[in-house]
Design a protein around this motif. Structure first.
Motif, PDB file in Angstrom:
ATOM      1  N   PRO A 257      47.305  18.935 -19.467  1.00 17.85           N
ATOM      2  CA  PRO A 257      47.325  17.877 -18.461  1.00 17.85           C
ATOM      3  C   PRO A 257      46.479  18.298 -17.262  1.00 17.85           C
ATOM      4  O   PRO A 257      46.438  19.487 -16.927  1.00 17.85           O
ATOM      5  N   ALA A 258      45.855  17.329 -16.604  1.00 19.32           N
ATOM      6  CA  ALA A 258      44.971  17.665 -15.476  1.00 19.32           C
ATOM      7  C   ALA A 258      45.307  16.807 -14.268  1.00 19.32           C
ATOM      8  O   ALA A 258      45.314  15.582 -14.348  1.00 19.32           O
ATOM      9  N   GLY A 259      45.615  17.482 -13.147  1.00 19.14           N
ATOM     10  CA  GLY A 259      45.928  16.787 -11.902  1.00 19.14           C
ATOM     11  C   GLY A 259      44.996  17.262 -10.809  1.00 19.14           C
ATOM     12  O   GLY A 259      43.932  16.693 -10.559  1.00 19.14           O
ATOM     13  N   ASN A 260      45.390  18.371 -10.185  1.00 16.05           N
ATOM     14  CA  ASN A 260      44.553  18.955  -9.131  1.00 16.05           C
ATOM     15  C   ASN A 260      43.427  19.798  -9.728  1.00 16.05           C
ATOM     16  O   ASN A 260      42.616  20.349  -9.009  1.00 16.05           O
ATOM     17  N   LEU A 261      43.435  19.957 -11.027  1.00 14.27           N
ATOM     18  CA  LEU A 261      42.400  20.626 -11.831  1.00 14.27           C
ATOM     19  C   LEU A 261      42.381  22.146 -11.697  1.00 14.27           C
ATOM     20  O   LEU A 261      41.418  22.796 -12.119  1.00 14.27           O
ATOM     21  N   GLY A 262      43.443  22.714 -11.111  1.00 14.29           N
ATOM     22  CA  GLY A 262      43.518  24.167 -11.001  1.00 14.29           C
ATOM     23  C   GLY A 262      43.578  24.832 -12.369  1.00 14.29           C
ATOM     24  O   GLY A 262      42.853  25.790 -12.646  1.00 14.29           O
ATOM     25  N   ASN A 263      44.441  24.297 -13.233  1.00 15.29           N
ATOM     26  CA  ASN A 263      44.572  24.909 -14.549  1.00 15.29           C
ATOM     27  C   ASN A 263      43.306  24.717 -15.379  1.00 15.29           C
ATOM     28  O   ASN A 263      42.874  25.636 -16.080  1.00 15.29           O
ATOM     29  N   THR A 264      42.728  23.548 -15.301  1.00 18.60           N
ATOM     30  CA  THR A 264      41.475  23.298 -16.037  1.00 18.60           C
ATOM     31  C   THR A 264      40.437  24.329 -15.596  1.00 18.60           C
ATOM     32  O   THR A 264      39.719  24.907 -16.425  1.00 18.60           O
ATOM     33  N   ALA A 265      40.378  24.572 -14.291  1.00 14.86           N
ATOM     34  CA  ALA A 265      39.425  25.554 -13.757  1.00 14.86           C
ATOM     35  C   ALA A 265      39.757  26.963 -14.261  1.00 14.86           C
ATOM     36  O   ALA A 265      38.878  27.698 -14.726  1.00 14.86           O
ATOM     37  N   ALA A 266      41.034  27.322 -14.182  1.00 14.75           N
ATOM     38  CA  ALA A 266      41.454  28.679 -14.566  1.00 14.75           C
ATOM     39  C   ALA A 266      41.188  28.928 -16.051  1.00 14.75           C
ATOM     40  O   ALA A 266      40.758  30.018 -16.447  1.00 14.75           O
ATOM     41  N   SER A 327      40.085  21.218  -7.296  1.00 11.64           N
ATOM     42  CA  SER A 327      39.216  22.108  -8.096  1.00 11.64           C
ATOM     43  C   SER A 327      38.190  21.330  -8.932  1.00 11.64           C
ATOM     44  O   SER A 327      37.773  21.773 -10.003  1.00 11.64           O
ATOM     45  N   TYR A 328      37.769  20.190  -8.415  1.00 11.33           N
ATOM     46  CA  TYR A 328      36.826  19.300  -9.109  1.00 11.33           C
ATOM     47  C   TYR A 328      35.616  20.065  -9.661  1.00 11.33           C
ATOM     48  O   TYR A 328      35.314  20.010 -10.849  1.00 11.33           O
ATOM     49  N   LYS A 329      34.930  20.809  -8.791  1.00 15.17           N
ATOM     50  CA  LYS A 329      33.692  21.469  -9.238  1.00 15.17           C
ATOM     51  C   LYS A 329      33.953  22.597 -10.226  1.00 15.17           C
ATOM     52  O   LYS A 329      33.197  22.811 -11.162  1.00 15.17           O
ATOM     53  N   ARG A 330      35.034  23.319  -9.983  1.00 17.90           N
ATOM     54  CA  ARG A 330      35.372  24.397 -10.920  1.00 17.90           C
ATOM     55  C   ARG A 330      35.697  23.814 -12.295  1.00 17.90           C
ATOM     56  O   ARG A 330      35.444  24.432 -13.326  1.00 17.90           O
ATOM     57  N   ALA A 331      36.296  22.630 -12.308  1.00 21.21           N
ATOM     58  CA  ALA A 331      36.681  22.016 -13.586  1.00 21.21           C
ATOM     59  C   ALA A 331      35.448  21.518 -14.344  1.00 21.21           C
ATOM     60  O   ALA A 331      35.419  21.566 -15.581  1.00 21.21           O
ATOM     61  N   ILE A 332      34.442  21.066 -13.615  1.00 20.84           N
ATOM     62  CA  ILE A 332      33.191  20.660 -14.290  1.00 20.84           C
ATOM     63  C   ILE A 332      32.595  21.884 -14.996  1.00 20.84           C
ATOM     64  O   ILE A 332      32.116  21.811 -16.129  1.00 20.84           O
ATOM     65  N   ARG A 333      32.670  23.014 -14.327  1.00 23.12           N
ATOM     66  CA  ARG A 333      32.145  24.262 -14.917  1.00 23.12           C
ATOM     67  C   ARG A 333      32.897  24.588 -16.215  1.00 23.12           C
ATOM     68  O   ARG A 333      32.295  25.035 -17.190  1.00 23.12           O
ATOM     69  N   THR A 334      34.201  24.342 -16.222  1.00 22.15           N
ATOM     70  CA  THR A 334      34.989  24.580 -17.449  1.00 22.15           C
ATOM     71  C   THR A 334      34.460  23.731 -18.602  1.00 22.15           C
ATOM     72  O   THR A 334      34.332  24.213 -19.736  1.00 22.15           O
TER      73      THR A 334
END
Ligand code: F0G
Length: 440
Positions: A257-266, A327-334
């Motif tokens: 699940p993706a909300g603030n995108l912290g986990n997607t980034a991590a 963490s929008y930009k970090r998630a794009i990197r993921t």
């Protein structure tokens, strides 16, 4: 405590680095953004680490039994990977301990999503009932190292529950900012019970986030949202545990699940590092799933990120009710690192998926079920193949949001496909027998 469990002799191998301009800062400087305004990563010296860590090192640490004389470095599923998370001495570590979460399989679940190889990793079985504990053990440890006088976060509920607990363990005052009336009862109860100063903001999560950032800057309070890159370092351990749990053979997909995108980034950072360090040869693809009513990342993805969309968010999955993820930009990197995809699911799909998870005897809170609903949708669309190995992440515990579950089963949720209403009856044995005979 064995010498093995300390890292005091390790050279400092980490820095803060801007994800855009590459500017670096020492880790003992309190800052969450680069001077250019962009997000920071904790960056490890992968060159050096390559000669220091390998699969065998982590496999050798799998045996620790919890107990007062056992160091958290031996029984935490976060600190097991400490070299690639936060090298520090064992005395600095604030741990419950967390991690070592189970991976479940169930026939009815696999059938419902349409997969031949479907697994669920239950992060809701962490000490405070969500994956946030993995980030918080690292964040609060770092707060202690920095001598923070207080810590703070904005939250849809789980971050605040976790921060409240870890801050209490560390003896550091915690201020939490939550959208008034918009967090699930279990989470609010935890924050109050663990003794956090709880500020209910008359606004949404995005308002609370804006305020906490301001107040932390103005008052020198240590910010422990996932804007803080140390939080994400801890959350990477979910991925390391998955890889280790699969014998260092990557599954094909990780769906979360993706909300603030912290986990997607991590997750993306963990997979990038695992591959760079030779822990795995191949990495899984990431599928980030948003609730339709809180899907700014999905909408940006639809424009190939030409546009950075934000929105007023609304969904039954209050944990991911976020319209402007940090963490929008970090998630794009993921997505770039993992050939990832983004999907959305409706609230009906979330609640029906949750009922399937619950009925399998596993259970989760609504936001978590986005992984399961998302997997089902991506398989139906042909993005994920039925024979591919998929691991969905359950991010929060069933008990976090009892109201959503009770509403679903007692008629308040009109499109409930798997409702299991209770039966009202007279205190009379004949009435009881009648119900049981009908159901057996
Ligand atoms: N699932 C649950 C149960 C959550 O609590 C959250 C986030 C997410 C998924 C989404 O993770 O933000 O890393 O994309 N909860 C935060 C909080 C925002 O304040 O507890 P994310």
């Amino acid at each position: 405590m064995s010498q093995n469990n300390t890292l005091s002799s390790m050279p400092a191998t980490i820095i803060l680095q801007c994800i855009s301009c590459g500017n670096t800062y020492p880790i003992d400087e309190i800052r969450y953004l680069c001077d250019c305004g962009d997000l920071l990563d904790v960056w490890h010296d992968l060159e050096l680490l390559r000669s220091q860590i390998n699969r065998g090192l982590f496999d050798g640490r799998l045996s620790g039994a919890p107990g007062p004389r056992v160091a958290p470095t031996a029984n935490s599923g976060v600190w097991r990977y400490r070299e690639i998370i936060l090298p520090t001495t064992v005395n600095n570590i604030v741990s419950r301990p967390e991690g070592n979460t189970p991976i479940y399989e169930h026939n009815s679940l696999s059938q419902w999503v349409g997969s031949q190889n479907f697994f669920l990793k239950h992060e809701g079985e962490n000490p405070t009932g969500s994956f946030k504990d993995r980030g918080m053990t690292v964040g609060v440890t770092q707060a202690g190292i920095m001598g923070a006088k207080a810590v703070a976060c904005a939250s849809t509920g789980n971050t605040s529950a976790s921060l409240a607990a870890y801050a209490a363990r560390a003896g550091i005052p915690a201020f939490i900012f939550i959208p008034s009336g918009k967090i699930a009862a279990g989470k609010l109860a935890q924050a109050l019970a663990y003794g956090a100063h709880t500020l209910q903001v008359q606004g949404d999560f995005d308002d609370a986030m804006r305020l906490v950032r301001q107040v932390c800057n103005q008052m020198g309070i240590y910010l422990l949202n996932s804007l803080n890159p140390f939080r994400l370092e801890g959350q990477k351990s979910i991925v390391f545990e998955i890889l280790q749990g699969f014998g260092w053979q990557s599954p094909d997909w990780i769906v979360l699940p993706a909300g603030n995108l912290g986990n997607t980034a991590a997750f993306g950072k963990a997979l990038y590092e695992a591959q760079q360090l030779g822990l795995v040869n191949r990495i899984p693809r990431i599928a980030a799933v948003q609730a339709e009513g809180a899907s700014p990342f999905y909408q940006s993805y639809q424009t190939d990120f030409a546009e950075h969309k934000t929105m007023k968010a609304d969904t039954v999955a209050t944990a991911i009710r976020i319209g402007n993820p940090v963490s929008y930009k970090r998630a794009i990197r993921t997505l770039e690192w993992t050939d990832g995809v983004v999907a959305t699911v409706t609230d009906d799909e979330i609640m029906n998926a949750k009922a399937i998870v619950d009925r399998a005897g596993i259970g989760c809170e609504p936001a978590s079920a986005a992984s399961v609903a998302g997997t089902r949708k991506l398989i139906a669309e042909g993005v994920i193949k039925p024979e591919e190995t998929v691991i969905g992440i359950l991010t929060g515990n069933l008990l976090k949001d009892p109201a959503a579950t009770v509403d679903y089963h007692t008629g308040a949720w009109s499109s409930a496909q798997f409702a299991n209403p209770s039966v009202q009856l007279e205190p009379d044995i004949a009435a009881v027998r009648k119900v049981i005979e009908k159901r057996l």
